[in-house]
Write an enzyme that holds these catalytic residues in place. Structure first.
Site, PDB file in Angstrom:
ATOM      1  N   HIS A   1       4.847   5.669  11.504  1.00 27.92           N
ATOM      2  CA  HIS A   1       4.253   5.625  10.095  1.00 27.92           C
ATOM      3  C   HIS A   1       3.347   6.823  10.068  1.00 27.92           C
ATOM      4  CE1 HIS A   1       3.435   4.157   6.302  1.00 27.92           C
ATOM      5  NE2 HIS A   1       3.008   2.952   6.619  1.00 27.92           N
TER       6      HIS A   1
ATOM      7  N   LYS B   1      25.619  -3.907  -0.601  1.00 30.23           N
ATOM      8  CA  LYS B   1      27.076  -3.928  -0.643  1.00 30.23           C
ATOM      9  C   LYS B   1      27.610  -3.255   0.459  1.00 30.23           C
ATOM     10  CE  LYS B   1      26.825  -3.248  -5.775  1.00 30.23           C
ATOM     11  NZ  LYS B   1      26.780  -2.288  -6.680  1.00 30.23           N
TER      12      LYS B   1
ATOM     13  N   ARG C   1      11.312   3.749   3.548  1.00 32.95           N
ATOM     14  CA  ARG C   1      10.786   2.930   4.551  1.00 32.95           C
ATOM     15  C   ARG C   1      12.210   2.026   4.992  1.00 32.95           C
ATOM     16  NH1 ARG C   1       5.667  -1.287   4.454  1.00 32.95           N
ATOM     17  NH2 ARG C   1       4.832   0.774   5.072  1.00 32.95           N
TER      18      ARG C   1
ATOM     19  N   ARG D   1       0.809  -1.111  -0.065  1.00 32.12           N
ATOM     20  CA  ARG D   1      -0.156   0.084  -0.065  1.00 32.12           C
ATOM     21  C   ARG D   1       0.815   1.228   0.067  1.00 32.12           C
ATOM     22  NH1 ARG D   1      -3.028  -4.087   1.709  1.00 32.12           N
ATOM     23  NH2 ARG D   1      -0.615  -4.638   2.594  1.00 32.12           N
ATOM     24  N   THR D   2       1.780   1.347   0.985  1.00 27.81           N
ATOM     25  CA  THR D   2       2.533   2.583   0.789  1.00 27.81           C
ATOM     26  C   THR D   2       3.270   2.910  -0.154  1.00 27.81           C
ATOM     27  OG1 THR D   2       2.472   2.157   3.481  1.00 27.81           O
ATOM     28  CG2 THR D   2       3.742   3.852   2.653  1.00 27.81           C
TER      29      THR D   2
HETATM   30  N1   CP Z   1      -0.294   0.120   5.916  1.00 19.91           N
HETATM   31  C1   CP Z   1       0.893  -0.195   5.212  1.00 19.91           C
HETATM   32  O1   CP Z   1       2.036   0.350   5.869  1.00 19.91           O
HETATM   33  O2   CP Z   1       0.968  -1.281   4.339  1.00 19.91           O
HETATM   34  P1   CP Z   1       2.237  -1.668   3.465  1.00 19.91           P
HETATM   35  O3   CP Z   1       3.085  -2.363   4.461  1.00 19.91           O
HETATM   36  O4   CP Z   1       1.577  -2.668   2.402  1.00 19.91           O
HETATM   37  O5   CP Z   1       2.592  -0.503   2.866  1.00 19.91           O
END
Ligand code: CP
Length: 309
Positions: free
Chosen positions: A136, A87, A108, A58-59
């Site tokens: 998040h 590396k 991320r 999603r993100t």
């Molecule tokens: N909600 C969320 O962070 O989903 P993903 O891990 O799929 O990005």
């Protein structure tokens, strides 16, 4: 207010109430424009780099779709092993490099604080798409947007956060964001997965009432919004501890017979088994609508971060 006061989106508690309002209003405007079929060019000629060193559906996809909906382009690293991190390159050096390629960076990373470290290495905006078991914030903003759409308000609501509150970055960020409002929290977790005390203390210091329980049924009966989360296998050092806790909460359709009228059920997804699939047809099951709300919110955040003061 027409601008954010800082370029980076690192934590949900960095925003003033006015800034949160600005993000919500901008997202609403973008959602309306998309619904009307408008072709937008607010980020035309700009490049977003998405660096994902942990899995995501999603993100990453909603940030990339959001940038493309704004007329911009995307360059992406979808897993650490396909980048020079494999590396031994430091995050600092990677970000210094990507600084030369992109106008906005979404990261991320498995380490708490990685997004802040990245932001210190570049003048380009860095948006935290999840830093380990830390925060998040863009998820929390789309969660707030979802609550406003589903419930029509946030003030006065009882909001239950359930599951892995210790390791869940989504619930950390959401609790801190919602503490800006007159809400009441129910934190529902097994003893071993309680919400970190620092977050409990911070939201209480903002005047929010917090009740902690291990009973999911109590949350179903009391909540206006029930936010379920996955027990996060990847955060457990001891697999046997995960095995003991992984089925701690399973929300079933039968349990919803006792729900308050108008209950909204949310989940950041992915789900494993903590919401039975027969709940999906419940009118208040909002989690797939919630995922779709990632597009207007992330359009707003990309544009506002790029144009920040
Ligand atoms: N909600 C969320 O962070 O989903 P993903 O891990 O799929 O990005």
């Amino acid at each position: 207010m027409t601008k954010l006061s800082r370029k980076d989106v690192l934590r949900s508690d960095q925003f003033s109430k006015d800034e949160i309002d600005l993000i919500m209003e901008t997202a609403r405007a973008y959602e309306k424009a998309l619904d009307a079929g408008e072709v937008l060019e607010d980020m035309r000629g700009k490049i977003l780099s998405t660096l994902f060193y942990e899995p995501s559906t999603r993100t990453r996809l909603s940030f990339e779709a959001a940038m493309q909906r704004l007329g911009g382009q995307v360059i992406s690293v979808a897993e650490a092993k396909s980048s020079s991190a494999a590396k031994g390159e430091s995050l600092h050096d990677t970000i210094r490099t990507v600084d030369g390629y992109a106008d906005v960076i979404v990261l991320r990373h498995p380490q708490i604080g990685a997004a802040a470290e990245a932001a210190a290495a570049t003048d380009k905006p860095v948006l935290n798409a999840g830093d380990g078991a830390g925060q998040h914030p863009t998820q929390a903003l789309l969660d707030l947007y979802t609550i406003l759409k589903e419930q029509g308000k946030v003030e006065g609501l009882t909001i239950a956060l359930a599951g892995d509150l210790k390791n869940g970055r989504t619930v950390h960020s959401l609790a801190l964001l919602l503490a800006n409002y007159d809400v009441r929290f129910l934190f529902v977790a097994p003893q071993a997965l309680h919400m970190p005390q620092a977050i409990v203390d911070q939201v209480k210091a903002q005047g929010v009432e917090v009740q902690q329980t291990e009973d999911l049924g109590e949350a179903v009966r009391q909540a206006d919004v029930l936010y379920m989360t996955r027990i996060q296998r990847e955060r457990f050092e001891d697999p046997s501890e995960y095995d003991q806790l992984k089925d701690a909460y399973i929300l079933t359709r039968a349990m919803l017979a006792e729900a308050k009228p108008g209950l909204s059920i949310m989940h950041p997804l992915p789900r494993v088994n903590e919401i039975a699939t027969d709940v999906d047809e419940f009118a208040g099951a909002a989690y797939f609508r919630q995922a779709a709300n990632g597009i207007p919110i992330r359009m707003a955040l990309l544009m506002l971060a790029h144009n920040a003061a």
